[in-house]
Design an enzyme around this catalytic site. Sequence first.
Site, mmCIF file in Angstrom:
data_model
loop_
_atom_site.group_PDB
_atom_site.id
_atom_site.type_symbol
_atom_site.label_atom_id
_atom_site.label_comp_id
_atom_site.label_asym_id
_atom_site.label_seq_id
_atom_site.Cartn_x
_atom_site.Cartn_y
_atom_site.Cartn_z
ATOM 1 N N HIS A 207 -15.857 -7.022 -9.690
ATOM 2 C CA HIS A 207 -14.913 -6.064 -10.280
ATOM 3 C C HIS A 207 -14.872 -6.090 -11.803
ATOM 4 O O HIS A 207 -14.194 -5.266 -12.417
ATOM 5 C CB HIS A 207 -13.500 -6.317 -9.753
HETATM 6 C C1 UD1 Z 1 -7.570 -7.032 -13.707
HETATM 7 C C2 UD1 Z 1 -7.725 -8.043 -14.834
HETATM 8 C C3 UD1 Z 1 -8.770 -9.076 -14.446
HETATM 9 C C4 UD1 Z 1 -8.467 -9.677 -13.078
HETATM 10 C C5 UD1 Z 1 -8.322 -8.547 -12.064
HETATM 11 C C6 UD1 Z 1 -8.030 -9.030 -10.653
HETATM 12 C C7 UD1 Z 1 -7.276 -7.144 -17.083
HETATM 13 C C8 UD1 Z 1 -7.887 -6.744 -18.360
HETATM 14 N N1 UD1 Z 1 -8.134 -7.397 -16.068
HETATM 15 O O1 UD1 Z 1 -8.781 -6.329 -13.604
HETATM 16 O O2 UD1 Z 1 -8.780 -10.108 -15.412
HETATM 17 O O3 UD1 Z 1 -9.529 -10.541 -12.681
HETATM 18 O O4 UD1 Z 1 -7.280 -7.681 -12.493
HETATM 19 O O5 UD1 Z 1 -8.062 -7.988 -9.726
HETATM 20 O O6 UD1 Z 1 -6.081 -7.243 -16.998
HETATM 21 N N2 UD1 Z 1 -6.626 -0.045 -9.415
HETATM 22 C C9 UD1 Z 1 -6.248 0.560 -8.243
HETATM 23 N N3 UD1 Z 1 -5.218 0.007 -7.537
HETATM 24 C C10 UD1 Z 1 -4.564 -1.102 -7.957
HETATM 25 C C11 UD1 Z 1 -4.964 -1.710 -9.165
HETATM 26 C C12 UD1 Z 1 -5.995 -1.167 -9.874
HETATM 27 O O7 UD1 Z 1 -6.813 1.582 -7.823
HETATM 28 O O8 UD1 Z 1 -3.631 -1.555 -7.272
HETATM 29 C C13 UD1 Z 1 -7.706 0.550 -10.210
HETATM 30 C C14 UD1 Z 1 -7.151 1.162 -11.479
HETATM 31 O O9 UD1 Z 1 -6.804 2.456 -11.276
HETATM 32 C C15 UD1 Z 1 -8.288 1.013 -12.457
HETATM 33 C C16 UD1 Z 1 -9.033 -0.192 -11.954
HETATM 34 O O10 UD1 Z 1 -8.605 -0.462 -10.638
HETATM 35 O O11 UD1 Z 1 -9.139 2.125 -12.374
HETATM 36 C C17 UD1 Z 1 -8.848 -1.376 -12.852
HETATM 37 O O12 UD1 Z 1 -7.549 -1.900 -12.807
HETATM 38 P P1 UD1 Z 1 -7.037 -2.931 -13.942
HETATM 39 O O13 UD1 Z 1 -5.764 -3.524 -13.545
HETATM 40 O O14 UD1 Z 1 -7.172 -2.298 -15.246
HETATM 41 O O15 UD1 Z 1 -8.141 -4.029 -14.003
HETATM 42 P P2 UD1 Z 1 -8.831 -4.899 -12.878
HETATM 43 O O16 UD1 Z 1 -10.236 -4.472 -12.781
HETATM 44 O O17 UD1 Z 1 -8.042 -4.976 -11.614
#
Ligand code: UD1
Length: 356
Positions: A207
């Site tokens: 991810h």
């Molecule tokens: C985040 C953390 C990372 C951690 C990871 C665990 C940051 C910079 N990154 O990354 O360190 O290892 O969480 O999972 O904080 N999304 C969904 N549903 C959700 C959550 C996210 O669809 O419940 C999608 C969002 O729309 C976005 C993507 O996932 O497009 C990224 O989400 P984001 O929280 O920015 O970062 P992660 O990749 O989850």
Amino acid sequence: MNNPLHIFTVVGARPQFIKAAVVSRAIEQYNRDAPPRILKEDIIHTGQHYDHGMSRVFFDEMEIPEPAANLGVGSGSHGAMTAAMLVGLEKEMLARRPNLVLVYGDTNSTLAGALAAAKLHVPVAHVEAGMRSFNRRMPEEINRVLTDHVSDLLFCSSDSSRDLLAGEGITEGVHVVGDVMMDAAMYYRDRAIRPKRTSAFALCTLHRAENTDDVERLGRILSALGGSPVPVVFVIHPRTDKVVRRHRIEVPGVVEVVASMSYLEMLGHLEECLFVITDSGGLQKEAYFFGKKCITIRNETEWTELVDADANRVVGADPDRIAAAFEWAGGGLSDPKPIYGTGEAGDKIVRILSAT
Ligand code: UD1
């Protein structure tokens, strides 16, 4: 009880729920033993992760206390997300007047919690302090460095993190307590939900922005996974799922894509798998806790002790190195040492907090 210590715990992303579960339980245990000073905890959820499978299921399964507030920030650009969290957290801190703010790991929620508190002169305690990849292009690295430098208490998982902090001039308030994810694995292991499959498989998650934001790189990684000697159970993160679908990236037949799992399901898969393939920080450690080798799809790792112990190979996105690692990973680990403590990190943290 007079003058409780009011702790304001900031969580927002999946790995933080797991880590906070350990400390919240240790706080409850501490309070049950009639201490001189009660600890009162308010959990604030930023809302960074919001899907049921990314958030709610962890609170239910791990019996984490209900958050006192959920800021509902959701996803967005780093600036927009962190800014919205800062505004929301500052408001909550002003209204609730905590004595201490507790943050975990390296997400945008970690940084927002630490920064909001430091600006209000509220002491900050950072769990999983002193981790470094030395790659400033990772958002997590920025979050770690900044959080450590505004923290008053820094809880390290291992000696190497303490040494890294010392190298940056941070020596006060640093405590090596072990790793709270080790505590979690030990506590919840008996309740692990085992997969129904009976034949050997590898467990995979991907991810990180460095892998998912580069479509060509993600395609190369998935194609290389096609060379696995056993089926690969690929537990897909919503971020990765979106990219794979949008760009119609081909997934080899040996790779079985499944939706994100609960913590207990993940533990069951860790128990049963042959080896782990990941770019996650937490899963690299968990593989070790369960005696499995880990192939790390990154250019560097913060968990260097695992590489030194020949438990982890960092292979980038290079198909040849991934193929060579498949041969290495099959054997499993004999006799993993307790590098990250013996499951008492949560208690140690709470004892130190209670003495502030
Ligand atoms: C985040 C953390 C990372 C951690 C990871 C665990 C940051 C910079 N990154 O990354 O360190 O290892 O969480 O999972 O904080 N999304 C969904 N549903 C959700 C959550 C996210 O669809 O419940 C999608 C969002 O729309 C976005 C993507 O996932 O497009 C990224 O989400 P984001 O929280 O920015 O970062 P992660 O990749 O989850």
